[in-house]
Design an enzyme around this catalytic site. Structure first.
Site, PDB file in Angstrom:
ATOM      1  N   CYS A   1      21.654  31.774  50.744  1.00 25.35           N
ATOM      2  CA  CYS A   1      20.193  31.832  50.773  1.00 25.35           C
ATOM      3  C   CYS A   1      19.592  31.395  49.433  1.00 25.35           C
ATOM      4  CB  CYS A   1      19.773  33.261  51.116  1.00 25.35           C
ATOM      5  SG  CYS A   1      18.026  33.601  50.941  1.00 25.35           S
TER       6      CYS A   1
ATOM      7  N   CYS B   1      16.961  33.725  47.925  1.00 19.85           N
ATOM      8  CA  CYS B   1      17.604  34.934  47.393  1.00 19.85           C
ATOM      9  C   CYS B   1      18.048  34.724  45.947  1.00 19.85           C
ATOM     10  CB  CYS B   1      18.807  35.327  48.238  1.00 19.85           C
ATOM     11  SG  CYS B   1      18.424  35.762  49.942  1.00 19.85           S
TER      12      CYS B   1
END
Length: 106
Positions: A29, A32
């Protein structure tokens, strides 16, 4: 920031003496990777206001399912064992501060 998994998550929540921001993330991600350092800085700047607990949603699907995490990054603010705020997606630090302050000050 505390790293949690299926083995230690409940113990970490039980031992917390402040609100816990459970940060669900994944290695693949991109947002993230941006959000993680921001959360670490924020946690350090407001020492004691809350604790960030980082949970890899792919490695700990039981926890992610229990918190109904449908996407990463997702943050769940837990106060006294109850989720009081859910934040989905990466946000700028100022937006995070505003969302968290509205709950932590109340």
């Amino acid at each position: 920031m505390i790293v949690a998994d299926d083995e230690n998550f409940e113990a970490i929540l039980d031992a917390a003496d402040s609100p816990v921001l459970v940060y669900f993330w994944a290695t693949w991600c991109g947002p993230c990777r941006v959000l993680g350092p921001t959360l670490e800085q924020l946690e350090g700047d407001v020492a004691g206001a809350f604790t960030v607990v980082k949970v890899n949603a792919d490695d700990s699907p039981r926890i992610a399912a229990a918190f109904t995490v449908m996407a990463v990054p997702t943050m769940k603010l837990v106060v006294d064992g109850h989720t009081v705020r859910t934040i989905v997606g990466s946000k700028p630090r100022a937006a995070l501060e505003t969302e968290l302050a509205s709950v932590l000050v109340a």
